[in-house]
Design a protein around this motif. Structure first.
Motif, PDB file in Angstrom:
ATOM      1  N   ILE A 181      54.266  14.358  95.714  1.00 41.07           N
ATOM      2  CA  ILE A 181      53.397  14.877  94.652  1.00 41.07           C
ATOM      3  C   ILE A 181      54.283  15.557  93.610  1.00 41.07           C
ATOM      4  O   ILE A 181      55.076  16.449  93.945  1.00 41.07           O
ATOM      5  CB  ILE A 181      52.377  15.900  95.191  1.00 41.07           C
ATOM      6  N   ILE A 182      54.150  15.141  92.366  1.00 43.30           N
ATOM      7  CA  ILE A 182      54.840  15.804  91.258  1.00 43.30           C
ATOM      8  C   ILE A 182      53.964  16.957  90.777  1.00 43.30           C
ATOM      9  O   ILE A 182      52.812  16.759  90.407  1.00 43.30           O
ATOM     10  CB  ILE A 182      55.108  14.823  90.111  1.00 43.30           C
ATOM     11  N   VAL A 211      56.201  15.519 100.205  1.00 46.23           N
ATOM     12  CA  VAL A 211      57.337  15.927  99.381  1.00 46.23           C
ATOM     13  C   VAL A 211      56.763  16.428  98.059  1.00 46.23           C
ATOM     14  O   VAL A 211      55.863  15.796  97.493  1.00 46.23           O
ATOM     15  CB  VAL A 211      58.294  14.741  99.124  1.00 46.23           C
ATOM     16  N   VAL A 212      57.232  17.547  97.574  1.00 41.82           N
ATOM     17  CA  VAL A 212      56.768  18.092  96.296  1.00 41.82           C
ATOM     18  C   VAL A 212      57.958  18.233  95.360  1.00 41.82           C
ATOM     19  O   VAL A 212      59.010  18.762  95.749  1.00 41.82           O
ATOM     20  CB  VAL A 212      56.076  19.457  96.474  1.00 41.82           C
ATOM     21  N   ILE A 260      53.076   7.995  95.130  1.00 41.47           N
ATOM     22  CA  ILE A 260      53.473   9.152  94.331  1.00 41.47           C
ATOM     23  C   ILE A 260      52.274   9.611  93.508  1.00 41.47           C
ATOM     24  O   ILE A 260      51.647   8.812  92.805  1.00 41.47           O
ATOM     25  CB  ILE A 260      54.660   8.820  93.407  1.00 41.47           C
ATOM     26  N   GLY A 261      51.959  10.880  93.607  1.00 38.19           N
ATOM     27  CA  GLY A 261      50.855  11.451  92.849  1.00 38.19           C
ATOM     28  C   GLY A 261      51.348  12.511  91.884  1.00 38.19           C
ATOM     29  O   GLY A 261      52.528  12.871  91.873  1.00 38.19           O
ATOM     30  N   ALA A 262      50.440  13.016  91.054  1.00 36.14           N
ATOM     31  CA  ALA A 262      50.791  14.066  90.093  1.00 36.14           C
ATOM     32  C   ALA A 262      49.619  15.019  89.944  1.00 36.14           C
ATOM     33  O   ALA A 262      48.452  14.609  89.980  1.00 36.14           O
ATOM     34  CB  ALA A 262      51.153  13.467  88.743  1.00 36.14           C
ATOM     35  N   THR A 263      49.951  16.293  89.773  1.00 35.67           N
ATOM     36  CA  THR A 263      48.906  17.297  89.574  1.00 35.67           C
ATOM     37  C   THR A 263      49.464  18.455  88.779  1.00 35.67           C
ATOM     38  O   THR A 263      50.671  18.712  88.777  1.00 35.67           O
ATOM     39  CB  THR A 263      48.356  17.801  90.924  1.00 35.67           C
ATOM     40  N   GLY A 264      48.581  19.155  88.086  1.00 40.04           N
ATOM     41  CA  GLY A 264      48.998  20.327  87.339  1.00 40.04           C
ATOM     42  C   GLY A 264      47.828  21.003  86.673  1.00 40.04           C
ATOM     43  O   GLY A 264      46.723  20.462  86.595  1.00 40.04           O
ATOM     44  N   ARG A 281      53.214   3.828  88.392  1.00 42.24           N
ATOM     45  CA  ARG A 281      53.794   4.294  89.655  1.00 42.24           C
ATOM     46  C   ARG A 281      53.098   5.549  90.165  1.00 42.24           C
ATOM     47  O   ARG A 281      53.227   5.907  91.341  1.00 42.24           O
ATOM     48  CB  ARG A 281      55.295   4.543  89.486  1.00 42.24           C
ATOM     49  N   ILE A 282      52.369   6.242  89.275  1.00 40.34           N
ATOM     50  CA  ILE A 282      51.538   7.373  89.699  1.00 40.34           C
ATOM     51  C   ILE A 282      50.245   6.805  90.277  1.00 40.34           C
ATOM     52  O   ILE A 282      49.466   6.169  89.567  1.00 40.34           O
ATOM     53  CB  ILE A 282      51.239   8.320  88.527  1.00 40.34           C
ATOM     54  N   LYS A 283      50.009   7.043  91.557  1.00 37.45           N
ATOM     55  CA  LYS A 283      48.908   6.388  92.257  1.00 37.45           C
ATOM     56  C   LYS A 283      47.644   7.236  92.365  1.00 37.45           C
ATOM     57  O   LYS A 283      46.576   6.714  92.701  1.00 37.45           O
ATOM     58  CB  LYS A 283      49.363   5.974  93.665  1.00 37.45           C
TER      59      LYS A 283
END
Length: 254
Positions: free
Chosen positions: A10-11, A43-44, A113-117, A134-136
């Motif tokens: 996760i980004i 993994v972050v 691979i994910g992303a959050t913010g 690529r961000i799922k």
């Protein structure tokens, strides 16, 4: 610890006045979601944006003038305009380089691979997913914003200069960008008192994106939650929703 093969990553994308520390190590910060995700086996990864954290004082105006994030943000915005680019685009490109790096890590499942913010990090999450498949899966908090309603409320002032891409209105408003994310899992968490994300703009998004996900036969792939009597903030219950979303759509193999 106790990892059995590669795991999802996760980004974490920090807000406008924050840094990677607010994601990973500042436990008093509401954005500090790194430890809770790591404890669940993810993994972050987080980096400082162009005018934040360890990068403050390293902008084009130099250390004597770029002593805070705001002056450096302004200098960078001007510099990239002169070069025919924009600050926002360069920030997103750096996040893509982070994805490149994560794909090289043996502990990362590069297909998950994910992303959050929150705030600026929220906006970066959905822009990043729109331009890079690529961000799922993504979770955005407190910045699910449509420009038309933002302008109508007189609230362009609610966002820093980084946020604006020259010429966007020649092509689309933000629902077209969100459409590029579909049918990948997309959760948005918003407060009804957040001037930077007017509620009527959120409702417009919902009316456009819910049918789109149905068209993709993924009706559960998009979800928007509006919290009553809530401003520009990251509530504990939002953190729970975020974790649950990733555990559903990017599960860690036990």
């Amino acid at each position: 610890r106790n990892r059995k093969g590669p795991v999802p990553a996760i980004i974490g994308l920090h807000g406008h006045g924050s840094s990677k520390a607010s994601i990973c190590t500042d436990l008093k910060n509401g954005q500090c979601i790194g430890p809770m995700l790591a404890k669940r086996g993810y993994v972050v990864a987080a980096i400082d944006a162009a005018f934040n954290g360890e990068r403050v004082g390293k902008g084009p105006a130099g250390p004597n003038f770029d002593k805070g994030s705001y002056p450096q943000e302004m200098s960078l915005f001007k510099l990239y305009l002169l070069q025919g680019s924009c600050l926002w685009g360069m920030m997103l490109r750096e996040e893509q380089c982070l994805i490149d790096y994560l794909e090289t890590r043996p502990e990362v499942d590069k297909t998950m691979i994910g992303a959050t913010g929150m705030s600026m990090g929220c906006t970066r999450s959905w822009w990043l997913a729109a331009i890079d498949d690529r961000i799922k899966a993504i979770v955005g908090v407190a910045c699910f914003t449509r420009y038309t309603e933002l302008i109508a409320h007189g609230n362009l002032r609610k966002h820093g200069i980084y946020y604006f891409v020259p010429g966007v209105f020649k092509h689309f408003d933000m629902e077209a960008l969100h459409a590029l994310i579909a049918p990948r899992p997309h959760l948005e968490l918003s407060g009804d008192q957040d001037g930077g994300a007017p509620t009527n703009g959120i409702i417009t998004f919902e009316k456009k994106l819910i049918p789109l996900y149905r068209l993709h036969e993924k009706p559960d792939g998009f979800r928007s939650v509006i919290y009553k009597d809530t401003g520009h903030e990251y509530l504990p219950e939002m953190q729970t929703e975020m974790v649950n979303w990733f555990e559903k759509h990017l599960p860690v193999k036990k």
